[in-house]
Enzyme design. Structure first.
Site, mmCIF file in Angstrom:
data_model
loop_
_atom_site.group_PDB
_atom_site.id
_atom_site.type_symbol
_atom_site.label_atom_id
_atom_site.label_comp_id
_atom_site.label_asym_id
_atom_site.label_seq_id
_atom_site.Cartn_x
_atom_site.Cartn_y
_atom_site.Cartn_z
ATOM 1 N N ASP A 97 -2.474 11.810 5.965
ATOM 2 C CA ASP A 97 -2.473 10.607 6.792
ATOM 3 C C ASP A 97 -1.388 10.797 7.853
ATOM 4 O O ASP A 97 -1.617 11.462 8.860
ATOM 5 C CB ASP A 97 -2.234 9.413 5.866
ATOM 6 C CG ASP A 97 -2.308 8.088 6.567
ATOM 7 O OD1 ASP A 97 -2.969 7.993 7.609
ATOM 8 O OD2 ASP A 97 -1.712 7.101 6.069
ATOM 9 N N VAL A 147 -9.277 4.499 2.419
ATOM 10 C CA VAL A 147 -10.334 4.926 1.506
ATOM 11 C C VAL A 147 -9.824 5.009 0.070
ATOM 12 O O VAL A 147 -8.638 5.231 -0.168
ATOM 13 C CB VAL A 147 -10.939 6.279 1.924
ATOM 14 C CG1 VAL A 147 -11.623 6.164 3.274
ATOM 15 C CG2 VAL A 147 -9.885 7.378 1.960
HETATM 16 P P1 IMP Z 1 1.057 10.721 4.325
HETATM 17 O O1 IMP Z 1 2.390 11.192 3.821
HETATM 18 O O2 IMP Z 1 1.171 9.540 5.248
HETATM 19 O O3 IMP Z 1 0.220 11.823 4.923
HETATM 20 O O4 IMP Z 1 0.314 10.100 3.097
HETATM 21 C C1 IMP Z 1 -0.291 10.862 2.170
HETATM 22 C C2 IMP Z 1 -0.498 10.082 0.908
HETATM 23 O O5 IMP Z 1 -0.715 8.691 1.176
HETATM 24 C C3 IMP Z 1 -1.744 10.584 0.227
HETATM 25 O O6 IMP Z 1 -1.452 11.661 -0.630
HETATM 26 C C4 IMP Z 1 -2.267 9.338 -0.454
HETATM 27 O O7 IMP Z 1 -1.685 9.219 -1.732
HETATM 28 C C5 IMP Z 1 -1.799 8.193 0.425
HETATM 29 N N1 IMP Z 1 -2.857 7.732 1.364
HETATM 30 C C6 IMP Z 1 -2.933 7.895 2.696
HETATM 31 N N2 IMP Z 1 -4.047 7.358 3.204
HETATM 32 C C7 IMP Z 1 -4.721 6.851 2.145
HETATM 33 C C8 IMP Z 1 -5.987 6.181 2.021
HETATM 34 O O8 IMP Z 1 -6.759 5.941 2.973
HETATM 35 N N3 IMP Z 1 -6.333 5.822 0.758
HETATM 36 C C9 IMP Z 1 -5.565 6.064 -0.334
HETATM 37 N N4 IMP Z 1 -4.386 6.700 -0.268
HETATM 38 C C10 IMP Z 1 -3.963 7.083 0.973
#
Ligand code: IMP
Ligand code: MG
Length: 168
Positions: A97, A147
């Site tokens: 994300d 999601v």
């Molecule tokens: P990042 O550090 O912002 O890239 O977030 C990564 C983590 O956030 C993932 O490993 C997920 O656990 C959680 N995450 C991000 N987007 C979603 C989503 O749409 N649904 C569920 N979990 C999410």
């Protein structure tokens, strides 16, 4: 309310392609697949069964999310036991994300000098990226949706859905 984005069959097809790619690329090489908990455990379980060469599995736990908004902070709460300098390493992630979680994990693993490092993610939300990191392979690219299912949660719920759905 949820609506299905990717069915069990679509996920199975992509996972099988990815497993074939891994089996060809890492044949006769020491391979360690690192699952980032908790979200990747369902993907990892299916992915390794689509691989037909020897491989080891390890887990790291990185937490950064509460509810639907990233807190920006990444904590490593479980680490690998293997000395990864002896392995070609694949990180298996559920979703990228902002990229902060993966960037934190990838930087830590790079410092340990693996033979090589590749990042494979089930889902990619490129429009939300903050950290400077990308996957080598993403099975599905999605717009800015929240999601759930197939390991992904909303406040620890919905991980057990066999498909990937948008939560609205
Ligand atoms: P990042 O550090 O912002 O890239 O977030 C990564 C983590 O956030 C993932 O490993 C997920 O656990 C959680 N995450 C991000 N987007 C979603 C989503 O749409 N649904 C569920 N979990 C999410
Ligand atoms: Mg999560």
């Amino acid at each position: 309310m949820e609506s299905i984005l990717f069915s069990e069959q679509e996920i199975r097809n992509k996972t099988s392609e990815t497993g074939n790619y891994i089996s060809r690329k890492y044949k006769d090489k020491p391979l360690l697949i690192v699952g980032i908990l908790k979200g990747s455990f369902v993907f990892l379980a299916d992915l390794i069964r689509a691989i037909d060469i020897p491989c080891e599995v390890g887990f790291m736990c990185a937490e950064s999310y509460e509810g639907t908004e990233s807190t920006g902070e990444v904590r490593i709460t479980l680490d690998l036991k293997q000395d990864i300098s002896q392995y070609h390493v694949i990180i298996a992630e559920d979703i990228i994300d902002t990229g902060r979680t993966l960037k934190a994990v990838a930087d830590i693993l790079k410092e340990r000098n693996p033979l090589s490092l590749e990042i494979i993610t089930l889902l990619d939300k490129p429009s939300r990226r903050i950290a400077d990191i990308d996957a080598d392979i993403s099975l599905f690219t999605i717009p800015d949706l929240f999601v759930v299912g197939y390991g992904l949660d909303y406040n620890e719920n919905f991980r057990n859905l066999p498909y990937i759905a948008e939560l609205r």
